[in-house]
Design a protein around this motif. Structure first.
Motif, PDB file in Angstrom:
ATOM      1  N   GLY A  52      19.600  -0.528  11.800  1.00  0.00           N
ATOM      2  CA  GLY A  52      18.731  -1.365  10.968  1.00  0.00           C
ATOM      3  C   GLY A  52      17.267  -1.139  11.314  1.00  0.00           C
ATOM      4  N   VAL A 103      22.812  -6.224   9.898  1.00  0.00           N
ATOM      5  CA  VAL A 103      22.916  -6.496   8.465  1.00  0.00           C
ATOM      6  C   VAL A 103      21.603  -7.076   7.939  1.00  0.00           C
ATOM      7  N   LEU A 104      21.022  -8.004   8.698  1.00  0.00           N
ATOM      8  CA  LEU A 104      19.747  -8.602   8.268  1.00  0.00           C
ATOM      9  C   LEU A 104      18.666  -7.539   8.121  1.00  0.00           C
ATOM     10  N   THR A 106      18.933  -4.262   7.714  1.00  0.00           N
ATOM     11  CA  THR A 106      19.125  -3.303   6.615  1.00  0.00           C
ATOM     12  C   THR A 106      18.892  -3.976   5.268  1.00  0.00           C
ATOM     13  N   ASN A 107      19.251  -5.239   5.158  1.00  0.00           N
ATOM     14  CA  ASN A 107      19.005  -5.911   3.883  1.00  0.00           C
ATOM     15  C   ASN A 107      17.518  -6.053   3.620  1.00  0.00           C
ATOM     16  N   GLN A 109      15.404  -3.991   4.468  1.00  0.00           N
ATOM     17  CA  GLN A 109      14.940  -2.675   4.043  1.00  0.00           C
ATOM     18  C   GLN A 109      15.522  -2.317   2.678  1.00  0.00           C
ATOM     19  N   GLY A 110      16.592  -3.035   2.295  1.00  0.00           N
ATOM     20  CA  GLY A 110      17.215  -2.780   1.001  1.00  0.00           C
ATOM     21  C   GLY A 110      18.177  -1.610   1.013  1.00  0.00           C
ATOM     22  N   GLY A 112      21.564  -1.276   1.641  1.00  0.00           N
ATOM     23  CA  GLY A 112      22.951  -1.717   1.815  1.00  0.00           C
ATOM     24  C   GLY A 112      23.950  -0.578   1.781  1.00  0.00           C
TER      25      GLY A 112
END
Ligand SMILES: Nc1ncnc2c1ncn2[C@@H]1O[C@H](COP(=O)(O)OP(=O)(O)OP(=O)(O)O)[C@@H](O)[C@H]1O
Ligand SMILES: [Mg+2]
Lengths: 284, 259
Positions: A52, A103-104, A106-107, A109-110, A112
């Motif tokens: 991430g 997960v936070l 990468t989200n 950063q967009g 998925g």
């Protein structure tokens, strides 16, 4: 098979499968010996946060995973050494923290979809330059196992006696934790972070059904590792399946066979002396 | 090579989880001693042994191995340790031979494979505990007493000058205790030193040159011959028998301490 070898990505993938098949069970043998079978899983979850971070900062996700999982491995080791419970709660806490963080990030950063490929692996996207990095890391892991194997064996068998033998136990504990982290990063592109640990543990569990000693277990686990990784990869290509889970399914199948085979040979070994006694009794 | 006595502890205090487990221990172990550490469960025998080896930190006082503080001690190949364990341990099978061979690690170089001398010492150690014929079996599949003998052999394989054993005879049958006694007698004859914890001395009894009795983290009795049952064994009876070299250690029959 020759067809497969004509595809460049397949040649790269096969080399990587062999490297993973060798290194993951070699390190895994020490980890099982130390009763830390979930260490690889913990590191795998922490590596997600590294990925991430790598994606978010636009640097290399592999580098991020390497740095963060090595740090995580050090933290796990420190917590293990300090806590009397053996640190399984500490492991669990790092599991959740690593997963949620990854997960936070990468989200934010967009990304998925790319997270998906790290979670479950995508061996076909590995490039030649990735291969060089993986090969160098794998060589380092194998050299460490060769050089420090004797000391790591005693450390993982009996830490107190290792200290009373003058071994640098703190250094060796960190070495095994960091080596495990490196192994996770090596295997993550092919197998995926959620399943990496399976290739560290399952071949060892399979091998010990059939072996009597530590060295024999490690060597057989490495053979099982290479065979499962290569056949899982080839099979997944033939039948258009995801490589990581296919490889893990093959190791699990080998494990089941080993359990059955081990039970059969042991039963025969137990029966043999009894039969001899019966024969002797009949002759008398 | 360092000189000095194998172990010297002065005013040794150990706290574990906030509890004072050793409360000021003075102990000198001289070369050639065969020292028995005795006392009831929880009196601090294992803790004392571990403190002597630097495995638990001291909260007060000091301790030295061959004249050097444990943190600075380097000649670990001179020390053999048999911890108080029920089993050999480890999550992967290891052959008896592999476990015993790991006792030589302090004498081996990282850069070299095992030598012929290494293998010869492992053979000797296996023979000393009468496990030569089980060498290729997984140590975890042996009986409890046999696993205890594997741990003894692991310490013997390192050719230690001082052998520290925490209840080495627990679960070991009389015949094998006699074998161990013969091995230890040979070591002491060679000028080596033995420190051992035991509840039942059994066949080791005639070999013991000194003994200390712990109770609640204190030495309540020290000397030769070891305390007979009765007055000396009572808690609160606190004296030190004079050391007289001319006095041969008297053989002892029963050993119920703190009972
Ligand atoms: N790791 C530890 N943490 C906290 N307390 C401990 C620890 N190890 C030992 N103790 C305490 O220290 C005291 C002495 O323990 P020790 O193991 O030295 O006893 P022992 O004399 O060897 O007993 P035994 O005959 O049962 O082996 C006990 O009260 C024990 O509860
Ligand atoms: Mg004890």
């Amino acid at each position: 098979m020759t067809e497969l070898l004509q595809l460049e990505f397949m040649r790269i993938a096969l080399v990587i499968a062999v490297l993973i098949g060798l290194t993951a069970p070699a390190v895994g043998t020490f980890i099982v010996q130390r009763r830390l079978a979930l260490l690889g899983d913990g590191i795998g979850h922490i590596a997600l946060t590294g990925i991430g971070l790598g994606l978010l900062t636009g640097t290399s996700p592999v580098l991020g995973a390497l740095v963060v999982s090595a740090l995580g491995a050090v933290v796990i080791e420190v917590l293990r050494a300090r806590s009397r419970t053996g640190g399984d709660v500490a492991l669990a806490i790092l599991f959740y923290g690593g997963l949620a963080g990854g997960v936070l990030l990468t989200n934010m950063q967009g990304g998925g979809t790319s997270m998906q490929s790290y979670l479950f692996g995508s061996i076909s996207s590995v490039t030649v330059s990735d291969l060089y990095v993986i090969a160098a890391l794998a060589a380092a892991v194998l050299v460490i196992v060769l050089l420090f194997g004797r000391e790591l064996f005693l450390l993982c068998q009996d830490e107190e006696v290792a200290r009373a033998s003058g071994l640098p136990t703190r250094f060796l504990s960190l070495l095994i934790a960091i080596t495990a982290a490196v192994t996770v990063v090596i295997a993550m592109r092919a197998i995926g972070l959620l399943l990496v640990s399976a290739l560290m543990i399952v071949p060892v569990a399979a091998a010990q059904q059939l072996t009597r000693g530590f060295r024999a277990t490690m060597l057989l686990a490495m053979v099982i590792g290479v065979l499962s990784a290569v056949s899982g990869l080839v099979g997944s290509f033939e039948y258009d399946l995801t490589p990581g889970p296919s490889i893990v399914m093959v190791t699990l199948a080998v494990f089941v066979l080993a359990v059955v085979g081990g039970a059969l040979t042991r039963r025969r070994a137990h029966r043999a002396p009894a039969e001899k006694v019966e024969v002797e009794a009949a002759q008398a | 090579m360092t000189t000095g006595d194998p172990f010297t502890m002065t005013g040794g205090r150990v706290r574990l989880e906030g509890r004072e487990v050793l409360r000021g221990i003075d102990l000198r172990v001289a070369t050639g001693d065969m020292l028995a550490v005795l006392g009831p469960n929880g009196s601090g025998k294992s803790t004392l042994i571990r403190a002597l080896l630097g495995l638990v930190p001291l909260a007060g006082g000091r301790t030295e191995i061959y004249g050097v503080r444990p943190a600075r001690f380097r000649d670990w190949h001179r020390v053999g340790y048999v911890p108080q364990r029920l089993t050999v341990g480890g999550g992967v099978p290891a052959t008896v031979r592999e476990v015993v061979a790991s006792g030589r690690v302090a004498r081996q170089s990282r850069w070299r494979p095992s030598s012929r001398a290494d293998r010869a010492w492992v053979d000797r150690a296996l023979a000393a505990v009468d496990l030569t014929d089980r060498a290729r079996d997984p140590a975890q599949e042996l009986s409890g007493g046999q696993q205890q003998r594997v741990l003894i052999a692991r310490a013997l394989a390192g050719e230690p000058d001082v052998l520290v054993m925490d209840e080495p005879t627990a679960g070991v049958d009389t015949g094998n205790q006699e074998t161990l006694a013969a091995t230890l007698a040979g070591l002491v004859e060679d000028g080596r030193t033995v420190v051992l914890v035991a509840h039942e001395l059994g066949p080791l009894e005639p070999l013991i040159t000194r003994s200390v009795v712990l109770e609640h983290g204190r030495v309540v009795h020290e000397g030769t011959p070891p305390p007979p049952e009765g007055e000396c064994a009572k808690p609160g009876h606190d004296h030190v028998h004079p050391h007289e070299a001319a006095d041969p250690p008297a053989p002892l029959r029963s050993w119920s301490i703190g009972a």
